[in-house]
Design a protein around this motif. Sequence first.
Motif, PDB file in Angstrom:
ATOM      1  N   ILE A 278      -8.731  -1.262   6.946  1.00 57.63           N
ATOM      2  CA  ILE A 278      -9.087  -0.522   5.741  1.00 57.63           C
ATOM      3  C   ILE A 278     -10.598  -0.473   5.580  1.00 57.63           C
ATOM      4  CG2 ILE A 278      -9.062  -0.635   3.216  1.00 57.63           C
ATOM      5  CD1 ILE A 278      -6.191  -1.756   3.453  1.00 57.63           C
ATOM      6  N   GLU A 279     -11.228  -1.611   5.778  1.00 54.36           N
ATOM      7  CA  GLU A 279     -12.675  -1.671   5.615  1.00 54.36           C
ATOM      8  C   GLU A 279     -13.368  -0.769   6.640  1.00 54.36           C
ATOM      9  OE1 GLU A 279     -13.421  -5.923   5.695  1.00 54.36           O
ATOM     10  OE2 GLU A 279     -11.781  -6.147   4.243  1.00 54.36           O
TER      11      GLU A 279
ATOM     12  N   TYR B 239      -6.525  -5.460   6.431  1.00 53.45           N
ATOM     13  CA  TYR B 239      -7.685  -5.272   5.571  1.00 53.45           C
ATOM     14  C   TYR B 239      -8.912  -4.886   6.389  1.00 53.45           C
ATOM     15  CZ  TYR B 239      -5.486  -6.687   1.271  1.00 53.45           C
ATOM     16  OH  TYR B 239      -4.696  -6.722   0.158  1.00 53.45           O
TER      17      TYR B 239
ATOM     18  N   ASP C 135      -8.374   0.309  -2.662  1.00 54.54           N
ATOM     19  CA  ASP C 135      -8.958  -0.109  -1.390  1.00 54.54           C
ATOM     20  C   ASP C 135     -10.374  -0.655  -1.496  1.00 54.54           C
ATOM     21  OD1 ASP C 135      -6.697   0.532  -0.099  1.00 54.54           O
ATOM     22  OD2 ASP C 135      -7.505   2.219   1.039  1.00 54.54           O
TER      23      ASP C 135
ATOM     24  N   SER D 249       0.633  -4.429   0.359  1.00 53.77           N
ATOM     25  CA  SER D 249      -0.821  -4.628   0.224  1.00 53.77           C
ATOM     26  C   SER D 249      -1.219  -5.991  -0.282  1.00 53.77           C
ATOM     27  CB  SER D 249      -1.444  -3.574  -0.662  1.00 53.77           C
ATOM     28  OG  SER D 249      -0.651  -3.335  -1.785  1.00 53.77           O
TER      29      SER D 249
ATOM     30  N   ARG E 200     -10.277  -9.147  -1.492  1.00 55.71           N
ATOM     31  CA  ARG E 200      -8.881  -9.516  -1.242  1.00 55.71           C
ATOM     32  C   ARG E 200      -8.755 -10.211   0.098  1.00 55.71           C
ATOM     33  NH1 ARG E 200      -4.996  -4.615  -2.040  1.00 55.71           N
ATOM     34  NH2 ARG E 200      -6.814  -3.254  -2.205  1.00 55.71           N
ATOM     35  N   ARG E 201      -9.443  -9.674   1.072  1.00 60.10           N
ATOM     36  CA  ARG E 201      -9.384 -10.303   2.391  1.00 60.10           C
ATOM     37  C   ARG E 201      -9.909 -11.726   2.319  1.00 60.10           C
ATOM     38  NH1 ARG E 201     -12.807 -10.275   6.975  1.00 60.10           N
ATOM     39  NH2 ARG E 201     -14.086  -8.540   6.236  1.00 60.10           N
TER      40      ARG E 201
ATOM     41  N   ARG F 140      -5.702  -5.714  -6.386  1.00 59.70           N
ATOM     42  CA  ARG F 140      -4.771  -4.792  -5.754  1.00 59.70           C
ATOM     43  C   ARG F 140      -4.607  -3.529  -6.607  1.00 59.70           C
ATOM     44  NH1 ARG F 140       1.007  -5.034  -6.204  1.00 59.70           N
ATOM     45  NH2 ARG F 140       2.090  -4.175  -4.374  1.00 59.70           N
TER      46      ARG F 140
ATOM     47  N   SER G  67     -10.981  -4.291  -0.978  1.00 57.89           N
ATOM     48  CA  SER G  67     -10.472  -4.882   0.260  1.00 57.89           C
ATOM     49  C   SER G  67     -11.183  -6.162   0.652  1.00 57.89           C
ATOM     50  CB  SER G  67     -10.585  -3.867   1.390  1.00 57.89           C
ATOM     51  OG  SER G  67     -10.164  -4.431   2.601  1.00 57.89           O
TER      52      SER G  67
END
Lengths: 128, 128
Positions: B104-105, B101, A63, B128, A69-70, A59, A66
């Motif tokens: 964002i991607e 997410y 970004d 986030s 994190r996803r 984090r 991402s």
Amino acid sequence: MTAHTLRYYERVGLIQPVGRARNGHRRYSLADEAWLHFLHCMRATSMPIRAMQRYAELRELGDSTSLERRKILEDHQAAIAAQIDELQKAHSLLTHKIANYRKIEQRIRIGGPQTAEPEVDCTLASAS
Amino acid sequence: MTAHTLRYYERVGLIQPVGRARNGHRRYSLADEAWLHFLHCMRATSMPIRAMQRYAELRELGDSTSLERRKILEDHQAAIAAQIDELQKAHSLLTHKIANYRKIEQRIRIGGPQTAEPEVDCTLASAS
DNA sequence: CCTTGACTTTGAGCGCGCTCGAAGATGTAC
DNA sequence: GTACATCTTCGAGCGCGCTCAAAGTCAAGG
């Protein structure tokens, strides 16, 4: 969430060093609170601290992380689904067993046959 | 369930000393297995060992302990219901965050505006 | 006979996630 | 001014639930 826990989370990097008042006391911003709420939510569903650390770390990096994190969240969501499944199974098992106890208590109250029926009840073996 | 765990359960009184083959090796009966299955099921839903010990103890004492045993199970069932609730909340929170997410991607792939919208998404703050 | 392997016992050790205690600085109330 | 509470830091300790290691016994296979 106790103060001790908050300190601990800060120590292990789950939260960034938080803002301070002039006297050095911590002041948690709304953003901090939101993040803590999220952490709490994940912990309450048994996400390991290690995973949360990894997530927190990513984090910080913005970004571009991402995807990973996803993935973490998706994995945890799958874990949650599995947990729910087990819990539901156990819940229904307990419903059966509790009903059985009520029967036993009934028998005792009316002084019924003291030799219990040999428990043929639930699908899942119910081992008293 | 490992052999180590079985020994441990025996040590702490969750299972009675189990039958042995002539050579001293343990032989688990079907009743033992059923009981172990039950224990496993309770553990898998976070019943504390202490509670299981108490339950096992009462079980040895026969039907007259039905009421207290039922209470234990009812309490645990309530705990399970609460857990399910939390898990479901977390599950839906994660659904939201995961969707975020993906957005964002998407933005990254299409080289869209690099300044992320300031996250107004989920009801539960999504930090986030 | 000898190895291999699965079991036995006992007590110790470990990983996790807090949780606490001590010592000290600062703030608020009477 | 003086309590008293509340924050700070730090490291150590704890409860839970296993998990393992060491040393020994026994049974079958080559």
